[in-house]
Motif scaffolding. Structure first.
Motif, PDB file in Angstrom:
ATOM      1  N   HIS A   1      -0.713   6.412  -4.054  1.00  0.00           N
ATOM      2  CA  HIS A   1      -0.458   5.828  -2.745  1.00  0.00           C
ATOM      3  C   HIS A   1      -0.555   6.997  -1.789  1.00  0.00           C
ATOM      4  O   HIS A   1      -0.951   6.958  -0.572  1.00  0.00           O
ATOM      5  N   ASP A   2      -0.187   8.209  -2.341  1.00  0.00           N
ATOM      6  CA  ASP A   2       0.082   9.283  -1.370  1.00  0.00           C
ATOM      7  C   ASP A   2      -1.424  10.124  -1.220  1.00  0.00           C
ATOM      8  O   ASP A   2      -1.460  10.307  -0.099  1.00  0.00           O
TER       9      ASP A   2
ATOM     10  N   ASN B   1       1.260   6.363 -12.370  1.00  0.00           N
ATOM     11  CA  ASN B   1       1.202   7.263 -11.341  1.00  0.00           C
ATOM     12  C   ASN B   1       0.823   6.355  -9.968  1.00  0.00           C
ATOM     13  O   ASN B   1       0.154   6.929  -9.020  1.00  0.00           O
ATOM     14  N   LEU B   2       1.359   5.287  -9.565  1.00  0.00           N
ATOM     15  CA  LEU B   2       1.223   4.645  -8.525  1.00  0.00           C
ATOM     16  C   LEU B   2       1.521   5.527  -7.149  1.00  0.00           C
ATOM     17  O   LEU B   2       0.980   5.276  -6.253  1.00  0.00           O
TER      18      LEU B   2
ATOM     19  N   TYR C   1       0.754  -1.146   0.041  1.00  0.00           N
ATOM     20  CA  TYR C   1       0.016  -0.015   0.052  1.00  0.00           C
ATOM     21  C   TYR C   1       0.785   1.347   0.101  1.00  0.00           C
ATOM     22  O   TYR C   1       0.294   2.366  -0.308  1.00  0.00           O
ATOM     23  N   PHE C   2       2.008   1.166   0.383  1.00  0.00           N
ATOM     24  CA  PHE C   2       2.946   2.286   0.623  1.00  0.00           C
ATOM     25  C   PHE C   2       4.202   2.241  -0.610  1.00  0.00           C
ATOM     26  O   PHE C   2       5.136   2.827   0.016  1.00  0.00           O
ATOM     27  N   GLY C   3       3.970   1.490  -1.509  1.00  0.00           N
ATOM     28  CA  GLY C   3       4.989   1.135  -2.489  1.00  0.00           C
ATOM     29  C   GLY C   3       5.490   2.287  -3.373  1.00  0.00           C
ATOM     30  O   GLY C   3       4.675   3.316  -3.414  1.00  0.00           O
ATOM     31  N   THR C   4       6.680   2.468  -3.282  1.00  0.00           N
ATOM     32  CA  THR C   4       7.432   3.617  -4.368  1.00  0.00           C
ATOM     33  C   THR C   4       8.289   3.069  -5.379  1.00  0.00           C
ATOM     34  O   THR C   4       8.322   1.463  -5.278  1.00  0.00           O
TER      35      THR C   4
END
Length: 272
Positions: A242-243, A237-238, A55-58
């Protein structure tokens, strides 16, 4: 009387449905489907660790740049990336001059068409162009990879497993299913839908790509890098999504706290 007739009609309806249901499953009961080689030897994709997971992947921009290099040197001769524009590569950390040169040097040129003469031609790509499509006249084109990690179940894991999963047919397969020998021109891969795939192994040895950043290019590393790159092409835009999701979650928590406080304030003097 009406109640009796209604009950009879309902019972008849249920009886007909029961007969239809039994007819539909009778064959499976009396003659169950036999197991096939695919059922016994097809493997589920192995999990692959990427920074974009969760869920917080970058995105790791250095890894994406390596993945782009693997795509360019290994995959681009057969697979298109037509939903991605060259200027999108700025998101990977390249500047305008680098993107312009990358587009102009791309092996496939942009197609042109003269409305007056009807002639077709070519010109060097510019940053606003999308990656040119790869065509195989008469034989069909391999899948476009732009959205492959979204188009396949367990996309990133599937892509990585497929790239690293080429192997020889196990002896147990041929012993149990003698007719399942991989046909000439195909390659055995237990992660592919029917075990046999027309694409030759694209990553055949360590060092096949010489990374510009000095990273050791093992087969597994190259597969991970190009998988990470294809995750980006499918969802550039992942990080923004997430942000936004994280900000929305914080907002909802604050809103719930304020709503609870308002409730307590409004009803504090009311006796139950």
């Amino acid at each position: 009387m009406i109640r009796i007739i209604s009950s009879a009609i309902g019972a008849a309806f249920v009886f007909v449905l029961a007969i239809a249901l039994f007819g539909s499953i009778k064959g499976q009961i009396t003659d169950p489907v036999k197991a096939t080689a695919v059922d016994d030897f097809h493997l589920a994709p192995k999990e692959v660790e990427l920074k974009s997971n969760g869920y917080f992947g970058t995105f790791d921009k250095r890894q994406l740049q390596r993945g782009l290099q693997v795509y360019k040197e290994v995959c681009s001769a057969c697979h298109s990336l037509s939903h991605v524009a060259f200027r999108d590569l700025k998101e990977l950390g390249y500047n305008d001059a680098q993107v312009k040169k990358f587009a102009a040097d791309w092996q496939l040129k942009a197609q042109t068409f003269d409305d007056k003469s009807g002639d077709r031609g070519e010109r060097p790509n510019v940053p606003s162009d999308h990656f040119p499509k790869v065509y195989y006249p008469g034989t069909g084109s391999p899948p476009d990879l732009s959205l492959i990690t979204k188009a396949r179940e367990e996309g990133p894991a599937y892509v990585h497993s497929l790239l690293t999963g080429y192997t020889k047919e196990p002896a147990a397969l041929l012993a149990k299913y003698p007719d399942s020998k991989t046909p000439d021109g195909l390659y055995y891969n237990p992660y592919f839908a029917n075990l046999n795939i027309a694409m030759p192994p694209p990553l055949t040895q360590d060092g096949q790509v010489t990374y510009l950043d000095g990273t050791k290019s093992t087969v597994d590393q190259m597969a991970k890098d190009v998988t990470a790159f294809l995750v980006w092409t499918a969802e550039p835009n992942l990080e923004t999504r997430h942000d936004a999701g994280f900000a929305a979650g914080i907002f909802l928590l604050i809103f719930c706290f304020l709503a609870w406080g308002a409730y307590q304030n409004v009803w504090r003097d009311v006796k139950h």
